[in-house]
Design a protein around this motif. Structure first.
Motif, PDB file in Angstrom:
ATOM      1  N   ALA A   1      -1.713   3.409   7.547  1.00  0.00           N
ATOM      2  CA  ALA A   1      -0.739   2.400   7.164  1.00  0.00           C
ATOM      3  C   ALA A   1       0.223   2.124   8.320  1.00  0.00           C
ATOM      4  O   ALA A   1       0.584   3.029   9.069  1.00  0.00           O
ATOM      5  N   SER A   2       0.628   0.890   8.439  1.00  0.00           N
ATOM      6  CA  SER A   2       1.595   0.519   9.471  1.00  0.00           C
ATOM      7  C   SER A   2       2.481  -0.595   8.946  1.00  0.00           C
ATOM      8  O   SER A   2       2.141  -1.273   7.975  1.00  0.00           O
TER       9      SER A   2
ATOM     10  N   ALA B   1      -1.775   0.646  -1.896  1.00  0.00           N
ATOM     11  CA  ALA B   1      -0.535   1.404  -2.000  1.00  0.00           C
ATOM     12  C   ALA B   1       0.435   0.696  -2.921  1.00  0.00           C
ATOM     13  O   ALA B   1       0.437  -0.537  -3.043  1.00  0.00           O
TER      14      ALA B   1
ATOM     15  N   TYR C   1      -0.021  -3.342  -2.036  1.00  0.00           N
ATOM     16  CA  TYR C   1      -0.531  -3.517  -0.674  1.00  0.00           C
ATOM     17  C   TYR C   1      -1.999  -3.118  -0.635  1.00  0.00           C
ATOM     18  O   TYR C   1      -2.394  -2.097  -1.224  1.00  0.00           O
TER      19      TYR C   1
ATOM     20  N   MET D   1      -0.955   6.182  -3.367  1.00  0.00           N
ATOM     21  CA  MET D   1      -2.062   5.589  -2.615  1.00  0.00           C
ATOM     22  C   MET D   1      -3.330   5.689  -3.447  1.00  0.00           C
ATOM     23  O   MET D   1      -3.561   6.690  -4.136  1.00  0.00           O
TER      24      MET D   1
ATOM     25  N   GLN E   1       0.396  -3.315   6.946  1.00  0.00           N
ATOM     26  CA  GLN E   1      -1.057  -3.300   7.072  1.00  0.00           C
ATOM     27  C   GLN E   1      -1.621  -1.952   6.670  1.00  0.00           C
ATOM     28  O   GLN E   1      -1.044  -0.903   6.969  1.00  0.00           O
ATOM     29  N   LEU E   2      -2.742  -2.003   5.963  1.00  0.00           N
ATOM     30  CA  LEU E   2      -3.518  -0.816   5.662  1.00  0.00           C
ATOM     31  C   LEU E   2      -4.888  -1.029   6.283  1.00  0.00           C
ATOM     32  O   LEU E   2      -5.532  -2.043   6.020  1.00  0.00           O
TER      33      LEU E   2
ATOM     34  N   CYS F   1      -7.487   5.810   5.861  1.00  0.00           N
ATOM     35  CA  CYS F   1      -6.715   4.582   5.688  1.00  0.00           C
ATOM     36  C   CYS F   1      -5.363   4.801   6.348  1.00  0.00           C
ATOM     37  O   CYS F   1      -4.559   5.599   5.871  1.00  0.00           O
TER      38      CYS F   1
ATOM     39  N   GLY G   1      -5.632  -2.922   1.933  1.00  0.00           N
ATOM     40  CA  GLY G   1      -6.249  -2.991   3.246  1.00  0.00           C
ATOM     41  C   GLY G   1      -7.613  -3.651   3.157  1.00  0.00           C
ATOM     42  O   GLY G   1      -8.178  -3.797   2.078  1.00  0.00           O
TER      43      GLY G   1
ATOM     44  N   PHE H   1       4.816   4.581   4.104  1.00  0.00           N
ATOM     45  CA  PHE H   1       4.127   4.716   2.838  1.00  0.00           C
ATOM     46  C   PHE H   1       4.240   6.131   2.273  1.00  0.00           C
ATOM     47  O   PHE H   1       3.591   6.444   1.284  1.00  0.00           O
TER      48      PHE H   1
ATOM     49  N   ASN I   1       1.078   8.754   8.077  1.00  0.00           N
ATOM     50  CA  ASN I   1       0.959   7.556   7.248  1.00  0.00           C
ATOM     51  C   ASN I   1      -0.504   7.251   6.944  1.00  0.00           C
ATOM     52  O   ASN I   1      -0.946   6.093   6.991  1.00  0.00           O
ATOM     53  N   THR I   2      -1.250   8.294   6.605  1.00  0.00           N
ATOM     54  CA  THR I   2      -2.706   8.160   6.435  1.00  0.00           C
ATOM     55  C   THR I   2      -3.155   8.843   5.155  1.00  0.00           C
ATOM     56  O   THR I   2      -2.663   9.920   4.814  1.00  0.00           O
TER      57      THR I   2
END
Length: 125
Positions: free
Chosen positions: A23-24, A97, A114, A33, A2-3, A21, A116, A28, A76-77
């Motif tokens: 990420a999980s 991403a 990917y 990005m 998920q973004l 943004c 979001g 990433f 992760n941002t």
């Protein structure tokens, strides 16, 4: 995977906003990005992209000198600092991403794997 983009809102022309943004679901930190935007009634437009190390960035001509993309891999941002906003910057902004690395298609939406959900930025005149 998920973004999640956030930070949008209503701002007057000349103002600033900072989008984030997060990420999980996977790491990433080695991904390229990107930020894209879509204005009402228009197609998706490239805004900016950043390499996994942050050492390379690229911008659309329309935002160069006003927007800055950056990232914190430990969180992760990825961020998009937007200054000197104009009414024509009004759009839904989305982050994306890809693990493919930097390539000729980095400014094209299909290059990214990917995506979001977007965050709405509205700039009033």
């Amino acid at each position: 995977v998920q973004l999640q983009a956030c930070g949008g809102g209503l701002v007057q022309a000349g103002g600033s906003l900072r989008l984030s943004c997060a990420a999980s679901g996977r790491t990433f930190s080695r991904d390229v990005m990107g930020w894209f935007r879509q204005a009402p009634g228009k197609g998706r437009e490239f805004v900016a992209a950043i390499s996994w190390s942050g050492g390379y960035t690229t911008y659309a001509d329309s935002v160069k000198g006003r927007f800055t993309i950056s990232r914190e891999n430990a969180k992760n941002t990825v961020y998009l600092q937007m200054n000197s906003l104009k009414p024509e910057d009004t759009a839904v902004y989305s982050c994306a991403a890809t693990p493919k690395g930097l390539g000729a298609g980095v400014r094209l939406a299909p290059y990214y794997d990917y995506w979001g959900q977007g965050t709405l930025v509205t700039v009033s005149s």
